[in-house]
Design a protein around this motif. Structure first.
Motif, PDB file in Angstrom:
ATOM      1  N   ILE A  37       0.839  -1.137  -0.015  1.00  0.00           N
ATOM      2  CA  ILE A  37      -0.075  -0.185  -0.001  1.00  0.00           C
ATOM      3  C   ILE A  37       0.979   1.222   0.169  1.00  0.00           C
ATOM      4  O   ILE A  37       1.839   1.213   0.841  1.00  0.00           O
ATOM      5  CB  ILE A  37      -0.731   0.297   1.191  1.00  0.00           C
ATOM      6  CG1 ILE A  37      -0.176  -0.135   2.504  1.00  0.00           C
ATOM      7  CG2 ILE A  37      -2.032  -1.037   1.208  1.00  0.00           C
ATOM      8  CD1 ILE A  37      -0.823  -0.126   3.794  1.00  0.00           C
ATOM      9  N   GLY A  38       0.740   2.022  -0.861  1.00  0.00           N
ATOM     10  CA  GLY A  38       1.529   3.429  -0.870  1.00  0.00           C
ATOM     11  C   GLY A  38       0.600   4.675  -1.361  1.00  0.00           C
ATOM     12  O   GLY A  38      -0.615   4.424  -1.518  1.00  0.00           O
ATOM     13  N   LEU A  39       1.235   5.442  -1.652  1.00  0.00           N
ATOM     14  CA  LEU A  39       0.736   6.829  -2.081  1.00  0.00           C
ATOM     15  C   LEU A  39       0.060   6.897  -3.634  1.00  0.00           C
ATOM     16  O   LEU A  39      -0.615   7.747  -3.861  1.00  0.00           O
ATOM     17  CB  LEU A  39       1.756   8.031  -2.045  1.00  0.00           C
ATOM     18  CG  LEU A  39       2.460   8.225  -0.785  1.00  0.00           C
ATOM     19  CD1 LEU A  39       3.484   9.153  -0.917  1.00  0.00           C
ATOM     20  CD2 LEU A  39       1.472   8.489   0.452  1.00  0.00           C
ATOM     21  N   THR A  40       0.610   5.876  -4.301  1.00  0.00           N
ATOM     22  CA  THR A  40      -0.075   5.711  -5.572  1.00  0.00           C
ATOM     23  C   THR A  40      -0.778   4.507  -5.980  1.00  0.00           C
ATOM     24  O   THR A  40      -1.342   4.295  -7.030  1.00  0.00           O
ATOM     25  CB  THR A  40       1.150   5.897  -6.608  1.00  0.00           C
ATOM     26  OG1 THR A  40       2.128   4.887  -6.460  1.00  0.00           O
ATOM     27  CG2 THR A  40       1.860   7.089  -6.676  1.00  0.00           C
ATOM     28  N   THR A  41      -1.226   4.007  -4.725  1.00  0.00           N
ATOM     29  CA  THR A  41      -1.666   2.553  -4.809  1.00  0.00           C
ATOM     30  C   THR A  41      -3.365   2.321  -4.598  1.00  0.00           C
ATOM     31  O   THR A  41      -4.015   1.427  -4.933  1.00  0.00           O
ATOM     32  CB  THR A  41      -1.006   1.236  -4.406  1.00  0.00           C
ATOM     33  OG1 THR A  41      -1.052   1.512  -2.717  1.00  0.00           O
ATOM     34  CG2 THR A  41       0.498   1.285  -4.793  1.00  0.00           C
ATOM     35  N   LEU A  42      -3.715   3.538  -4.068  1.00  0.00           N
ATOM     36  CA  LEU A  42      -5.055   3.119  -3.501  1.00  0.00           C
ATOM     37  C   LEU A  42      -6.249   3.608  -4.418  1.00  0.00           C
ATOM     38  O   LEU A  42      -7.306   3.336  -4.123  1.00  0.00           O
ATOM     39  CB  LEU A  42      -5.153   3.960  -2.002  1.00  0.00           C
ATOM     40  CG  LEU A  42      -4.159   3.509  -1.053  1.00  0.00           C
ATOM     41  CD1 LEU A  42      -4.447   4.359   0.167  1.00  0.00           C
ATOM     42  CD2 LEU A  42      -4.333   2.093  -0.676  1.00  0.00           C
ATOM     43  N   TRP A  55     -16.536   5.825  -3.165  1.00  0.00           N
ATOM     44  CA  TRP A  55     -16.437   4.672  -3.260  1.00  0.00           C
ATOM     45  C   TRP A  55     -14.841   4.055  -3.191  1.00  0.00           C
ATOM     46  O   TRP A  55     -14.442   3.073  -2.473  1.00  0.00           O
ATOM     47  CB  TRP A  55     -16.730   4.062  -4.785  1.00  0.00           C
ATOM     48  CG  TRP A  55     -16.756   2.682  -4.827  1.00  0.00           C
ATOM     49  CD1 TRP A  55     -17.703   1.505  -4.491  1.00  0.00           C
ATOM     50  CD2 TRP A  55     -15.721   1.935  -5.670  1.00  0.00           C
ATOM     51  NE1 TRP A  55     -17.104   0.398  -4.868  1.00  0.00           N
ATOM     52  CE2 TRP A  55     -16.036   0.594  -5.463  1.00  0.00           C
ATOM     53  CE3 TRP A  55     -14.612   2.143  -6.289  1.00  0.00           C
ATOM     54  CZ2 TRP A  55     -15.035  -0.387  -6.369  1.00  0.00           C
ATOM     55  CZ3 TRP A  55     -13.759   1.387  -6.873  1.00  0.00           C
ATOM     56  CH2 TRP A  55     -13.993   0.133  -6.777  1.00  0.00           C
ATOM     57  N   ALA A  56     -14.097   5.008  -3.880  1.00  0.00           N
ATOM     58  CA  ALA A  56     -12.582   4.679  -3.909  1.00  0.00           C
ATOM     59  C   ALA A  56     -11.898   4.778  -2.312  1.00  0.00           C
ATOM     60  O   ALA A  56     -11.201   3.967  -1.771  1.00  0.00           O
ATOM     61  CB  ALA A  56     -11.977   5.693  -4.782  1.00  0.00           C
ATOM     62  N   ILE A  57     -12.402   5.852  -1.631  1.00  0.00           N
ATOM     63  CA  ILE A  57     -12.127   5.770  -0.266  1.00  0.00           C
ATOM     64  C   ILE A  57     -12.356   4.376   0.638  1.00  0.00           C
ATOM     65  O   ILE A  57     -11.777   4.073   1.230  1.00  0.00           O
ATOM     66  CB  ILE A  57     -12.565   7.035   0.372  1.00  0.00           C
ATOM     67  CG1 ILE A  57     -12.173   8.380  -0.333  1.00  0.00           C
ATOM     68  CG2 ILE A  57     -12.439   7.166   1.792  1.00  0.00           C
ATOM     69  CD1 ILE A  57     -12.598   9.643   0.200  1.00  0.00           C
ATOM     70  N   GLU A  58     -13.688   4.230   0.399  1.00  0.00           N
ATOM     71  CA  GLU A  58     -14.075   3.010   0.977  1.00  0.00           C
ATOM     72  C   GLU A  58     -13.440   1.583   0.742  1.00  0.00           C
ATOM     73  O   GLU A  58     -13.034   0.868   1.571  1.00  0.00           O
ATOM     74  CB  GLU A  58     -15.666   2.746   0.859  1.00  0.00           C
ATOM     75  CG  GLU A  58     -16.658   3.589   1.502  1.00  0.00           C
ATOM     76  CD  GLU A  58     -16.371   3.724   3.153  1.00  0.00           C
ATOM     77  OE1 GLU A  58     -16.122   2.732   3.660  1.00  0.00           O
ATOM     78  OE2 GLU A  58     -16.130   4.939   3.555  1.00  0.00           O
ATOM     79  N   GLN A  59     -13.281   1.600  -0.630  1.00  0.00           N
ATOM     80  CA  GLN A  59     -12.294   0.608  -1.096  1.00  0.00           C
ATOM     81  C   GLN A  59     -10.874   0.421  -0.546  1.00  0.00           C
ATOM     82  O   GLN A  59     -10.300  -0.355  -0.123  1.00  0.00           O
ATOM     83  CB  GLN A  59     -12.263   0.485  -2.581  1.00  0.00           C
ATOM     84  CG  GLN A  59     -13.371   0.059  -3.170  1.00  0.00           C
ATOM     85  CD  GLN A  59     -13.901  -1.373  -3.030  1.00  0.00           C
ATOM     86  OE1 GLN A  59     -14.923  -1.594  -2.175  1.00  0.00           O
ATOM     87  NE2 GLN A  59     -13.065  -2.169  -3.328  1.00  0.00           N
ATOM     88  N   ALA A  60     -10.205   1.511  -0.452  1.00  0.00           N
ATOM     89  CA  ALA A  60      -9.077   1.926   0.186  1.00  0.00           C
ATOM     90  C   ALA A  60      -9.022   1.495   1.664  1.00  0.00           C
ATOM     91  O   ALA A  60      -7.716   1.029   2.268  1.00  0.00           O
ATOM     92  CB  ALA A  60      -8.337   3.581  -0.238  1.00  0.00           C
ATOM     93  N   ILE A  61     -10.027   1.977   2.361  1.00  0.00           N
ATOM     94  CA  ILE A  61      -9.866   1.846   3.753  1.00  0.00           C
ATOM     95  C   ILE A  61      -9.687   0.340   3.941  1.00  0.00           C
ATOM     96  O   ILE A  61      -8.894  -0.211   4.819  1.00  0.00           O
ATOM     97  CB  ILE A  61     -11.189   2.464   4.644  1.00  0.00           C
ATOM     98  CG1 ILE A  61     -11.071   3.949   4.512  1.00  0.00           C
ATOM     99  CG2 ILE A  61     -11.573   1.724   5.804  1.00  0.00           C
ATOM    100  CD1 ILE A  61     -12.225   4.465   4.893  1.00  0.00           C
ATOM    101  N   GLN A  62     -10.708  -0.498   3.133  1.00  0.00           N
ATOM    102  CA  GLN A  62     -10.561  -1.999   3.421  1.00  0.00           C
ATOM    103  C   GLN A  62      -9.276  -2.589   2.833  1.00  0.00           C
ATOM    104  O   GLN A  62      -8.638  -3.671   3.613  1.00  0.00           O
ATOM    105  CB  GLN A  62     -11.779  -2.547   2.345  1.00  0.00           C
ATOM    106  CG  GLN A  62     -11.933  -4.076   2.651  1.00  0.00           C
ATOM    107  CD  GLN A  62     -12.315  -4.512   3.988  1.00  0.00           C
ATOM    108  OE1 GLN A  62     -13.351  -3.691   4.689  1.00  0.00           O
ATOM    109  NE2 GLN A  62     -11.452  -5.235   4.705  1.00  0.00           N
ATOM    110  N   VAL A  63      -8.732  -1.944   1.701  1.00  0.00           N
ATOM    111  CA  VAL A  63      -7.209  -2.410   1.511  1.00  0.00           C
ATOM    112  C   VAL A  63      -6.189  -2.359   2.430  1.00  0.00           C
ATOM    113  O   VAL A  63      -5.597  -3.383   2.747  1.00  0.00           O
ATOM    114  CB  VAL A  63      -6.757  -1.783   0.341  1.00  0.00           C
ATOM    115  CG1 VAL A  63      -5.375  -1.939  -0.257  1.00  0.00           C
ATOM    116  CG2 VAL A  63      -7.693  -2.502  -1.096  1.00  0.00           C
TER     117      VAL A  63
END
Length: 160
Positions: A37-42, A55-63
């Motif tokens: 996980i990094g600055l360009t992967t979420l 939606w992207a924020i919710e997905q990133a939280i799960q990741v």
């Protein structure tokens, strides 16, 4: 709630494509982890002003949660969170970074930054022009918030 002093340190080095984690405990060998996980992967790096969708924020939280899940068993209560000083560079854009006192960033400050990110994601006019309009800075806020929330840190100390 302030944490008791301890000599256990969890150091984060958030990079573009991965986050390096170093756990240092007294009397134990250092443990190193590399999390994908990094600055360009979420989310897509659409450039300044683009920002992630809700939606992207919710997905990133799960990741991020999935990646840090196993760390909570290794990090004792009262450990110190250390963040590589260079990692906050995406937040220094346009003076966005505020609330850094004595070389530390509190959970309350990170939470305020996250709330601005979430507000911007849903199009809130009040969140425009805050300086938090860089996708890498947004990713850093989310990663730091999840580490602090899930591992019980009240403050992240900036380190060389």
């Amino acid at each position: 709630m302030s944490q008791p002093a301890t000599s256990t340190t969890l150091r984060l080095d958030v990079g573009a494509r991965e986050t390096g984690v170093l756990l240092q405990r007294p009397g134990a060998a250092d443990e190193r982890f590399t999390l994908p996980i990094g600055l360009t992967t979420l989310w897509p790096m659409s450039g300044p002003g683009g920002g992630p969708s809700p939606w992207a924020i919710e997905q990133a939280i799960q990741v991020v949660e999935d990646q840090i899940e196993g760390l909570h068993r290794r990090v004792p209560a009262g450990a110190r969170l250390s963040l590589a000083r260079g990692a906050v560079a995406p937040l220094r854009r346009d003076g966005a970074i505020q609330g850094v006192d004595h070389e530390a960033i509190s959970l309350d400050t990170v939470e305020r930054w996250y709330q601005a990110l979430a507000a911007r994601a849903v199009g809130a006019v009040s969140a425009r022009g805050t300086g938090f309009d860089d996708p890498a800075g947004d990713a850093l806020v989310l990663i730091l918030r999840e580490f602090m929330h899930h591992l019980g840190f009240d403050v992240a100390h900036l380190a060389g």
